[in-house]
Enzyme design. Sequence first.
Site, PDB file in Angstrom:
ATOM      1  N   ALA A  95      19.871  -5.895  82.442  1.00  0.00           N
ATOM      2  CA  ALA A  95      21.166  -4.913  82.147  1.00  0.00           C
ATOM      3  C   ALA A  95      22.602  -5.845  82.342  1.00  0.00           C
ATOM      4  O   ALA A  95      23.066  -6.271  81.622  1.00  0.00           O
ATOM      5  CB  ALA A  95      20.743  -3.768  82.839  1.00  0.00           C
ATOM      6  N   ALA A 154      17.757 -11.322  82.230  1.00  0.00           N
ATOM      7  CA  ALA A 154      17.972 -11.671  81.111  1.00  0.00           C
ATOM      8  C   ALA A 154      20.338 -11.701  81.212  1.00  0.00           C
ATOM      9  O   ALA A 154      20.556 -11.841  80.745  1.00  0.00           O
ATOM     10  CB  ALA A 154      18.072 -11.022  80.307  1.00  0.00           C
ATOM     11  N   ALA A 155      20.252 -10.335  82.521  1.00  0.00           N
ATOM     12  CA  ALA A 155      21.169 -10.591  82.749  1.00  0.00           C
ATOM     13  C   ALA A 155      22.389 -11.785  83.161  1.00  0.00           C
ATOM     14  O   ALA A 155      22.258 -12.672  83.665  1.00  0.00           O
ATOM     15  CB  ALA A 155      21.375  -9.725  83.531  1.00  0.00           C
ATOM     16  N   ASN A 156      23.795 -11.667  82.366  1.00  0.00           N
ATOM     17  CA  ASN A 156      24.501 -12.702  82.682  1.00  0.00           C
ATOM     18  C   ASN A 156      25.556 -12.211  83.494  1.00  0.00           C
ATOM     19  O   ASN A 156      25.513 -11.504  84.376  1.00  0.00           O
ATOM     20  CB  ASN A 156      25.880 -12.993  81.108  1.00  0.00           C
ATOM     21  CG  ASN A 156      25.047 -13.135  79.771  1.00  0.00           C
ATOM     22  OD1 ASN A 156      24.279 -14.286  80.063  1.00  0.00           O
ATOM     23  ND2 ASN A 156      25.350 -12.511  79.239  1.00  0.00           N
ATOM     24  N   THR A 169      15.370 -14.157  73.344  1.00  0.00           N
ATOM     25  CA  THR A 169      16.434 -13.970  74.815  1.00  0.00           C
ATOM     26  C   THR A 169      15.083 -13.930  75.815  1.00  0.00           C
ATOM     27  O   THR A 169      14.593 -14.398  77.557  1.00  0.00           O
ATOM     28  CB  THR A 169      17.688 -13.366  74.692  1.00  0.00           C
ATOM     29  OG1 THR A 169      18.290 -13.833  74.072  1.00  0.00           O
ATOM     30  CG2 THR A 169      17.761 -12.953  76.176  1.00  0.00           C
ATOM     31  N   LYS A 228      32.872 -15.665  74.542  1.00  0.00           N
ATOM     32  CA  LYS A 228      33.054 -14.107  74.571  1.00  0.00           C
ATOM     33  C   LYS A 228      33.868 -12.444  73.703  1.00  0.00           C
ATOM     34  O   LYS A 228      34.865 -13.261  73.757  1.00  0.00           O
ATOM     35  CB  LYS A 228      32.292 -13.935  75.887  1.00  0.00           C
ATOM     36  CG  LYS A 228      31.375 -12.755  75.454  1.00  0.00           C
ATOM     37  CD  LYS A 228      30.092 -13.624  75.414  1.00  0.00           C
ATOM     38  CE  LYS A 228      28.943 -12.165  75.740  1.00  0.00           C
ATOM     39  NZ  LYS A 228      27.697 -12.945  75.993  1.00  0.00           N
ATOM     40  N   ASP A 231      25.315  -8.738  71.149  1.00  0.00           N
ATOM     41  CA  ASP A 231      25.314  -8.660  72.753  1.00  0.00           C
ATOM     42  C   ASP A 231      25.219  -6.937  72.983  1.00  0.00           C
ATOM     43  O   ASP A 231      24.443  -6.754  71.998  1.00  0.00           O
ATOM     44  CB  ASP A 231      26.862  -8.688  73.375  1.00  0.00           C
ATOM     45  CG  ASP A 231      26.185  -9.450  74.824  1.00  0.00           C
ATOM     46  OD1 ASP A 231      26.108 -10.723  74.864  1.00  0.00           O
ATOM     47  OD2 ASP A 231      26.649  -8.710  75.562  1.00  0.00           O
TER      48      ASP A 231
END
Length: 363
Positions: free
Chosen positions: A250, A271-273, A163, A95, A130
């Site tokens: 978010a 969907a947030a990591n 996603t 990342k 991203d």
Amino acid sequence: MCAALLINPDMGRDGTFDVDVDQTSGHELVRIIRDRDTGLRAIVAIHDSSLGPALGGTRFFPYRDEKEALTDVLRLSEGMTLKAAAAGLPLGGGKAVIIGDPRARKSRELLEAYGRFVDTFEGGYITAGDVGTTASDMDIIGSQTRWVVGRNTGGSGDSGFSTALGVYSAMQAGAVHLWGSAGLSGRSVGVEGAGKVGGQLVRLLVDAGAKVVLADRDPEAVERTVQANPGIATASAVLDQEVDVYAPCALGATLNEKTIPSLRARLVCGAANNQLLTAEGERQLHSQGTLWIPDYVANAGGLIQVSSEVCDPGAEEVSTRIAMIGAAVTEMLSTARDGSKSPAMAAREIVQRRLADATGGRA
């Protein structure tokens, strides 16, 4: 989750530096760049390349300082390792973060400098869009390096819908598990975040007959999503709302020891990591009867899309893989059905087995 980094004292000057990583961090490489001419300050972290080159997006965000940025990039890169392994992709986890407000700091010169920085990894790190970056930004970055996916020109484009579709499939599987064949129809879903993914997810949920409550700190994003989906409700926050499903889309770490007790939803899928601040959050959710679909399982659709530019499957295979996220969640829930383990534990066992197979049992 991730150990701290030791930063060399001379890192205040311009240049590119490999950062000393604490022995317990588990990361393979962390590299930072400072370029005064363009204002670029960025960090790339490669967590694990056992399965293949590290692929992960570039987040452009106004971090308070480099310490906060480092913490985020470490957590995000580890999450990408889990995501790639859970999806069965021949990719590692990496990342990147660019420090600054993209609305004020983003420029062509900065993105070109960042592209040259990505090129220093010689394919060991492959970047994509991203939070704070777009497919158009990837076009500019790609003018300086070939190690970019998700471009408008010569790439698969923005991965937001992919996603969102994967999250929807995972959420539907979780809803069927909890409430039967009707799934999300008639269920209330609190969507936190109206960005590239959250906005797309809202549309899928509305089409499925769900009742959506939306929250976002950006009033323009909320207004745009409401105009596209008349009839949805809005709120200042959704985590503590009386909803069936909480969908964090978010930033991460919204689930912690203080917020989890106020959570009313029976299903968490978004969907947030890095949705959990600490690993204890997983146990806390499980003990209070809340079903959490691990983020790295649910939000893999975007990675599956852009990975096609590296792994070269056809478009039909990509669509099939994204649709199979729901089936993977169903299998995970079935494995955990007897209550001896949480769904997250079942998912983690799959990841650990794949990493161990790739390293000859050393994972």
